[in-house]
Enzyme design. Structure first.
Site, PDB file in Angstrom:
ATOM      1  N   ASP A 147      28.081  42.304  33.116  1.00  0.00           N
ATOM      2  CA  ASP A 147      26.838  41.394  31.946  1.00  0.00           C
ATOM      3  C   ASP A 147      28.815  40.416  31.518  1.00  0.00           C
ATOM      4  OD1 ASP A 147      28.606  43.500  30.801  1.00  0.00           O
ATOM      5  OD2 ASP A 147      27.064  43.309  29.194  1.00  0.00           O
ATOM      6  N   ASP A 202      18.132  53.927  26.428  1.00  0.00           N
ATOM      7  CA  ASP A 202      19.028  53.493  26.575  1.00  0.00           C
ATOM      8  C   ASP A 202      18.734  52.610  28.047  1.00  0.00           C
ATOM      9  OD1 ASP A 202      21.965  53.429  27.239  1.00  0.00           O
ATOM     10  OD2 ASP A 202      21.452  52.201  28.608  1.00  0.00           O
ATOM     11  N   ASN A 218      30.570  46.108  24.123  1.00  0.00           N
ATOM     12  CA  ASN A 218      31.420  46.831  22.974  1.00  0.00           C
ATOM     13  C   ASN A 218      33.113  46.108  22.425  1.00  0.00           C
ATOM     14  OD1 ASN A 218      29.494  48.849  22.398  1.00  0.00           O
ATOM     15  ND2 ASN A 218      30.040  48.894  24.705  1.00  0.00           N
ATOM     16  N   SER A 219      33.814  45.947  23.661  1.00  0.00           N
ATOM     17  CA  SER A 219      35.248  45.293  23.151  1.00  0.00           C
ATOM     18  C   SER A 219      34.389  43.811  22.287  1.00  0.00           C
ATOM     19  CB  SER A 219      35.381  44.535  24.091  1.00  0.00           C
ATOM     20  OG  SER A 219      35.923  46.096  24.415  1.00  0.00           O
ATOM     21  N   VAL A 255      43.886  54.122  23.906  1.00  0.00           N
ATOM     22  CA  VAL A 255      44.007  54.024  22.597  1.00  0.00           C
ATOM     23  C   VAL A 255      42.650  53.517  21.646  1.00  0.00           C
ATOM     24  CG1 VAL A 255      46.048  52.541  23.725  1.00  0.00           C
ATOM     25  CG2 VAL A 255      43.988  51.000  23.019  1.00  0.00           C
ATOM     26  N   THR A 268      22.642  47.755  24.661  1.00  0.00           N
ATOM     27  CA  THR A 268      24.053  47.874  24.010  1.00  0.00           C
ATOM     28  C   THR A 268      25.220  46.391  24.869  1.00  0.00           C
ATOM     29  OG1 THR A 268      24.619  49.142  26.316  1.00  0.00           O
ATOM     30  CG2 THR A 268      23.758  51.178  24.649  1.00  0.00           C
ATOM     31  N   HIS A 314      27.560  52.546  27.074  1.00  0.00           N
ATOM     32  CA  HIS A 314      26.937  52.931  26.301  1.00  0.00           C
ATOM     33  C   HIS A 314      27.052  54.297  25.822  1.00  0.00           C
ATOM     34  CE1 HIS A 314      24.872  50.813  29.771  1.00  0.00           C
ATOM     35  NE2 HIS A 314      26.050  51.566  29.985  1.00  0.00           N
TER      36      HIS A 314
HETATM   37  N1  UDP Z   1      37.916  51.498  24.263  1.00  0.00           N
HETATM   38  C1  UDP Z   1      38.892  52.286  24.128  1.00  0.00           C
HETATM   39  N2  UDP Z   1      40.152  52.460  24.254  1.00  0.00           N
HETATM   40  C2  UDP Z   1      40.628  52.218  25.803  1.00  0.00           C
HETATM   41  C3  UDP Z   1      38.946  51.891  26.473  1.00  0.00           C
HETATM   42  C4  UDP Z   1      38.389  51.268  26.241  1.00  0.00           C
HETATM   43  O1  UDP Z   1      38.796  52.591  22.533  1.00  0.00           O
HETATM   44  O2  UDP Z   1      41.574  52.472  26.016  1.00  0.00           O
HETATM   45  C5  UDP Z   1      36.489  51.382  23.520  1.00  0.00           C
HETATM   46  C6  UDP Z   1      36.158  49.491  23.007  1.00  0.00           C
HETATM   47  O3  UDP Z   1      36.804  49.722  21.974  1.00  0.00           O
HETATM   48  C7  UDP Z   1      34.868  49.795  23.180  1.00  0.00           C
HETATM   49  C8  UDP Z   1      34.374  50.771  24.896  1.00  0.00           C
HETATM   50  O4  UDP Z   1      35.368  51.601  24.968  1.00  0.00           O
HETATM   51  O5  UDP Z   1      34.169  50.495  22.579  1.00  0.00           O
HETATM   52  C9  UDP Z   1      34.411  50.080  25.851  1.00  0.00           C
HETATM   53  O6  UDP Z   1      33.419  49.578  26.217  1.00  0.00           O
HETATM   54  P1  UDP Z   1      33.024  48.164  26.780  1.00  0.00           P
HETATM   55  O7  UDP Z   1      31.698  47.361  25.996  1.00  0.00           O
HETATM   56  O8  UDP Z   1      33.794  46.414  25.791  1.00  0.00           O
HETATM   57  O9  UDP Z   1      33.598  48.144  27.832  1.00  0.00           O
HETATM   58  P2  UDP Z   1      33.332  48.387  29.798  1.00  0.00           P
HETATM   59  O10 UDP Z   1      34.885  50.203  29.381  1.00  0.00           O
HETATM   60  O11 UDP Z   1      31.810  49.106  29.219  1.00  0.00           O
HETATM   61  O12 UDP Z   1      33.065  47.843  30.414  1.00  0.00           O
HETATM   62  N1  UDP Z   2      21.853  46.560  32.235  1.00  0.00           N
HETATM   63  C1  UDP Z   2      20.175  46.748  32.512  1.00  0.00           C
HETATM   64  N2  UDP Z   2      19.553  47.673  32.888  1.00  0.00           N
HETATM   65  C2  UDP Z   2      19.749  48.687  33.273  1.00  0.00           C
HETATM   66  C3  UDP Z   2      21.267  48.821  33.639  1.00  0.00           C
HETATM   67  C4  UDP Z   2      22.172  48.082  32.454  1.00  0.00           C
HETATM   68  O1  UDP Z   2      20.471  45.459  31.554  1.00  0.00           O
HETATM   69  O2  UDP Z   2      18.848  48.825  33.790  1.00  0.00           O
HETATM   70  C5  UDP Z   2      22.478  45.569  31.722  1.00  0.00           C
HETATM   71  C6  UDP Z   2      23.879  46.586  30.689  1.00  0.00           C
HETATM   72  O3  UDP Z   2      23.055  46.854  29.238  1.00  0.00           O
HETATM   73  C7  UDP Z   2      25.037  45.339  30.358  1.00  0.00           C
HETATM   74  C8  UDP Z   2      24.484  45.394  32.264  1.00  0.00           C
HETATM   75  O4  UDP Z   2      23.538  45.090  32.350  1.00  0.00           O
HETATM   76  O5  UDP Z   2      24.576  44.597  30.380  1.00  0.00           O
HETATM   77  C9  UDP Z   2      25.322  45.632  33.052  1.00  0.00           C
HETATM   78  O6  UDP Z   2      24.989  47.458  33.509  1.00  0.00           O
HETATM   79  P1  UDP Z   2      26.487  48.750  33.551  1.00  0.00           P
HETATM   80  O7  UDP Z   2      25.886  49.840  32.483  1.00  0.00           O
HETATM   81  O8  UDP Z   2      27.610  48.116  34.183  1.00  0.00           O
HETATM   82  O9  UDP Z   2      27.767  47.858  31.829  1.00  0.00           O
HETATM   83  P2  UDP Z   2      28.942  48.814  31.904  1.00  0.00           P
HETATM   84  O10 UDP Z   2      28.576  50.007  31.431  1.00  0.00           O
HETATM   85  O11 UDP Z   2      29.740  47.234  31.878  1.00  0.00           O
HETATM   86  O12 UDP Z   2      28.983  48.479  29.928  1.00  0.00           O
END
Ligand code: UDP
Ligand code: UDP
Length: 472
Positions: free
Chosen positions: A390, A118, A370-371, A349, A141, A21
């Site tokens: 998701d 958010d 984001n990835s 990284v 996001t 986020h």
């Molecule tokens: N990320 C990074 N380095 C790491 C791990 C994660 O830069 O070692 C960044 C990644 O590029 C992305 C974010 O952290 O922008 C992770 O968001 P994503 O939605 O991909 O996955 P989440 O961590 O929420 O499951």
């Molecule tokens: N999400 C949503 N409503 C909420 C909380 C999360 O629609 O109240 C969505 C969020 O955008 C994502 C998914 O549900 O697509 C999983 O949320 P989480 O915050 O766990 O995502 P992460 O931290 O892995 O990005």
């Protein structure tokens, strides 16, 4: 670009928690202040849940002093009332409870002209903002597919009485496509789960937002974006602005891998590898693989015969991630064997820089959104291995868009069974040898570049959003 006589709107950004986020909110902050003539403040709850978040925010506010920092001090949450809950969901809850009293003084002090919050906070923040006379947008996001699911899910529950134990089936999102039961985030199968309660409230509240920005682009998710815009998903849905993939914000990192201080050591390592020869492996910032699955993945990477850069995560919250790499991977032997052709690290990284490096030929990804957007920007083909939340919906977007392959049968959290080393090795070999897949991913990159360039669809959509804030 704005012309010199135009007023500068002051937009206050209010993300929830977790890198998934904070990263896109930071990107939006920089885009609005650097390219769209806005004054921007970003309010975040401190202390953050993870060390990665706090490092990220520090670096962002130092590198972009034009983005004003606002700190939120939350009231304590009695966590014992939510046994076993994910720490990030607990933080969402703490923010949801504190914001009704914090928001008024926050925006009054900042003289805000608009608020962007958010999804995890929206059902709480939108009504408070309305009472304060402030237009409140949501930055979603994740994918537009997930946004459409989130907007439709409350109606699905009402119609199927799944909330009262009727059981969940596939969810056919009107105007978009069917989300199979197996792709629905694990928590949502339990109507009493904290996340489900927040998710449903937020989905219902979305129609009251002034608009929804989503970090995707029209060409990546044409069905979902169109269906949201024309009201097919939910009648009376507010304007939707597809503004992605938001441009990455880069700043130096000072992470210390395994105690050795060496900035960008992994970029130097990549520099020494041939073009498109390296498999980059990361499952994001939110979850750790099970120990058994980690060992199978290690063996699969080794058996693939390819070079690889693997970012290993050992715990949900990085502050708790104390175990060394060798312990996580069953001893030093694996690390010694793969050393000539692999870099394995537990440190953070700069993923976006890694993906843009010419040496990277494929991305084994959990498909955090984001990835996915970073893979789209860099044109690196994805081998999708969603784990939770998701991520299966996002993996579906990856496969539809031609950005990569998803082996739908691979298990995810809560399901029995591990994906074996043989399966992992075989799939990696096939993705690395797939020239057609690489060309398709490159086409996605070109479309992403065109969308975000000045005059492209995402650029124009962001400008339209700013225009509304200016007129507000
Ligand atoms: N990320 C990074 N380095 C790491 C791990 C994660 O830069 O070692 C960044 C990644 O590029 C992305 C974010 O952290 O922008 C992770 O968001 P994503 O939605 O991909 O996955 P989440 O961590 O929420 O499951
Ligand atoms: N999400 C949503 N409503 C909420 C909380 C999360 O629609 O109240 C969505 C969020 O955008 C994502 C998914 O549900 O697509 C999983 O949320 P989480 O915050 O766990 O995502 P992460 O931290 O892995 O990005």
């Amino acid at each position: 670009m704005p012309t010199s006589g135009e007023s500068r709107p002051h937009i206050v950004l209010l993300p929830s928690a977790g890198m998934g986020h904070l990263v896109p909110f930071g990107r939006l902050a920089v885009a609005l202040s650097s390219s769209h003539g806005c004054d921007v403040s970003m309010a975040t709850a401190v202390p953050t849940v993870s060390a990665a978040e706090s490092r990220h925010l520090e670096a962002l506010f130092v590198a972009y002093p034009s983005v004003r920092r606002l700190d939120l001090q939350l009231a304590p949450l009695d966590e014992s009332r939510f046994p076993g809950a994910d720490p990030f969901f607990l933080r969402f809850e703490a923010m949801r409870r504190s914001l009704p009293s914090l928001l008024g003084p926050l925006v009054a002090g900042a003289s805000a002209s608009a608020l962007v919050t958010d999804i995890a906070l929206s059902s709480v923040v939108i009504p408070v903002a309305r009472d304060l006379g402030l237009p409140c947008h949501v930055l979603f996001t994740a994918s537009a597919a997930m946004l459409s699911f989130c907007a439709h899910f409350p109606a699905y529950l009402d119609a199927n009485s799944a909330g009262s134990g009727g059981g969940m089936g596939d969810v056919d999102v009107p105007g978009v496509y069917r989300i199979p039961k197996s792709s629905i985030p694990q928590a949502l199968h339990d109507p009493n789960h904290l996340f489900t309660q927040q998710f449903v409230a937020n989905g219902r509240g979305l129609v009251h937002a002034a608009g929804v920005l989503v970090n995707t682009f029209d060409g990546l998710e044409p069905e979902a974006v169109a269906a949201l815009r024309d009201g097919a998903v939910a009648a009376g849905f507010p304007p939707v602005f597809a503004v992605g993939p938001l441009r990455p914000v880069t700043f130096p990192t000072t992470d210390e891998p395994e105690g050795k201080k060496k900035d960008y050591y992994y970029m130097e390592w990549l520099d020494a590898q041939p073009a498109r020869s390296v498999v980059y492996v990361s499952f994001g910032s939110r979850k750790a693989l099970s120990r058994d699955q980690m060992l199978e993945l290690a063996a699969g990477l080794e058996a693939s015969g390819h070079r690889f850069l693997w970012v290993v995560k050992g715990a949900v919250v990085d502050k708790d991630d104390a175990e060394g790499l060798a312990d996580l991977l069953g001893g030093e032997e694996f690390l010694d064997r793969v050393k000539p052709r692999a870099l394995v690290t537990k440190a953070w990284v700069e993923q976006e820089a890694v993906l843009r490096h010419a040496a990277v030929g494929a991305f084994v990804s959990h498909c955090g959104w984001n990835s996915v957007t970073e893979a789209a920007r860099s044109g690196v083909p994805v081998l999708a291995w969603p784990r939770f939340g998701d991520q299966r919906v996002n993996a579906g977007v990856v496969a539809r868009a031609g950005l990569g392959k998803w082996v739908e049968g691979w298990s995810w959290e809560g399901e029995d069974g591990v994906v074996t080393a043989e399966e992992v090795a075989e799939k990696i070999k096939s993705v690395m040898a797939d020239d057609d897949g690489a060309k398709k991913a490159a086409r996605v990159r070109n479309a992403a570049e065109a969308a975000t360039a000045e005059g492209g669809s995402s650029y124009r959509n962001l400008a339209e959003f700013v225009g509304r804030c200016r007129g507000a």
